[in-house]
Scaffold this motif. Structure first.
Motif, short mmCIF file in Angstrom:
data_model
loop_
_atom_site.label_atom_id
_atom_site.label_comp_id
_atom_site.label_asym_id
_atom_site.label_seq_id
_atom_site.Cartn_x
_atom_site.Cartn_y
_atom_site.Cartn_z
N VAL A 151 0.83 -1.20 0.00
CA VAL A 151 0.00 0.00 0.00
C VAL A 151 0.87 1.26 0.00
O VAL A 151 0.49 2.29 -0.57
CB VAL A 151 -0.98 0.00 1.20
N LYS A 155 0.32 3.94 -3.01
CA LYS A 155 -0.02 5.33 -2.74
C LYS A 155 1.02 6.28 -3.33
O LYS A 155 0.69 7.34 -3.88
CB LYS A 155 -0.15 5.55 -1.23
N SER A 158 0.79 6.59 -7.16
CA SER A 158 -0.43 7.28 -7.60
C SER A 158 -0.43 8.76 -7.20
O SER A 158 -1.41 9.47 -7.41
CB SER A 158 -1.66 6.59 -7.02
N HIS A 160 -0.09 10.05 -4.08
CA HIS A 160 -0.56 10.35 -2.72
C HIS A 160 0.59 10.13 -1.75
O HIS A 160 0.60 9.18 -0.95
CB HIS A 160 -1.76 9.47 -2.38
N GLU A 163 -0.08 10.08 2.10
CA GLU A 163 -0.72 8.84 2.53
C GLU A 163 0.29 7.68 2.51
O GLU A 163 0.23 6.78 3.36
CB GLU A 163 -1.92 8.53 1.64
N ALA A 164 1.20 7.69 1.55
CA ALA A 164 2.25 6.68 1.52
C ALA A 164 3.11 6.77 2.77
O ALA A 164 3.45 5.75 3.40
CB ALA A 164 3.10 6.83 0.27
N TRP A 175 -3.16 4.19 5.83
CA TRP A 175 -2.74 5.43 5.21
C TRP A 175 -3.51 6.65 5.71
O TRP A 175 -3.22 7.78 5.34
CB TRP A 175 -2.83 5.35 3.69
N ASP A 179 -9.01 5.12 5.56
CA ASP A 179 -8.57 3.81 5.06
C ASP A 179 -9.58 2.75 5.48
O ASP A 179 -9.84 2.56 6.68
CB ASP A 179 -7.19 3.49 5.65
#
Length: 255
Positions: A151, A155, A158, A160, A163-164, A175, A179
């Motif tokens: 994940v 993240k 993409s 984000h 969030e990563a 994240w 979530d």
């Protein structure tokens, strides 16, 4: 024509995500049947929902009990079993995974599936203890769980990034507050949980290393689809790629 192509692509992607798990389950079923000296096994699918694995296992001639908290999912399972003409080999029970010993009986199962369950239950350790109680000695357990590392990568790529970063440092691999997955695992965490419940890990694989990343056009081509499956199977056992897989699959033995 475009609609038919899209549907075929969606179906292929779904198969690419599950085919390797199915291959591993077939091997586990065959090995257990040979060890038990029986062609028909007693299988329990904890949290098995609508029967994505339960119905194909029943089609092989095994008896499958699906335990799930959702009555709607169990109703869909029963319809699916009827369509596949395996209703006589499928039993649907409403309940939670921690109650397995009361629902199916102790030492009654030749194989238990615990797929996408440990991420969502309140006490994963209690669920694994319940699974251990219903498995016969030396019987296998199939665990499929969300991978914490995947994940973070998903993240990041993409865009984000915050969030990563959150998923990377969060103890549960989440994240953020939105979530939908309460927790994710590393392979070491899964192995530790299994060990506490009395299991020993027999094999571990990464699932969906590439299936979620490749272009959709690849799965429209049968040759490309087959090549993707073989790539997944090869990468699944490689520690570097396993660490990046969307899910972790562990086969463990009871006792």
């Amino acid at each position: 024509m475009p609609e038919r192509t899209a549907a075929r692509s969606t179906g292929h992607r779904r198969s690419a995500r599950t085919e390797l798990v199915w291959r591993l389950l077939r091997e586990a079923l065959d090995e257990r049947a040979a060890a038990a000296g029986r062609s028909s096994l007693e299988v329990v699918d904890a949290g098995g929902g609508t029967g994505n694995f339960a119905v194909p296992i029943a089609e092989l001639g095994h008896r499958v009990t699906v335990v799930d908290a959702s009555p709607d999912s169990l109703a869909a399972l029963e319809r699916r079993a009827a369509e596949a003409r395996v209703s006589d080999r499928i039993r649907a029970l409403q309940g939670d995974a921690a109650s397995l010993p009361d629902l199916v009986g102790r030492e009654s199962a030749d194989l238990v599936l615990c797929h996408s369950v440990l991420e969502f239950v309140d006490e994963p350790a209690a669920v694994l203890s319940a699974v251990a109680a219903v498995l016969r000695p030396e019987a296998p357990l199939s665990v499929l769980a969300a991978n914490r590392h995947a994940v973070v990568l998903a993240k990041a790529v993409s865009g984000h990034v915050a969030e990563a970063q959150a998923a990377l440092v969060d103890p549960a691999g989440r994240w953020g507050a939105a979530d939908p997955v309460p927790r994710r695992f590393t392979l070491d965490e899964l192995r530790d949980l299994l060990g506490v419940a009395g299991f020993r890990t027999a094999a571990a694989h990464g699932i969906r290393v590439f299936a979620d990343l490749v272009p959709g056009a690849l799965t429209d081509d049968p040759a490309g689809f087959d090549a993707l499956l073989e790539l997944e199977a090869t990468a699944a056992e490689h520690p570097a790629f396993r660490a990046l897989a969307g899910q972790l699959h562990v086969l463990a033995r009871n006792g």
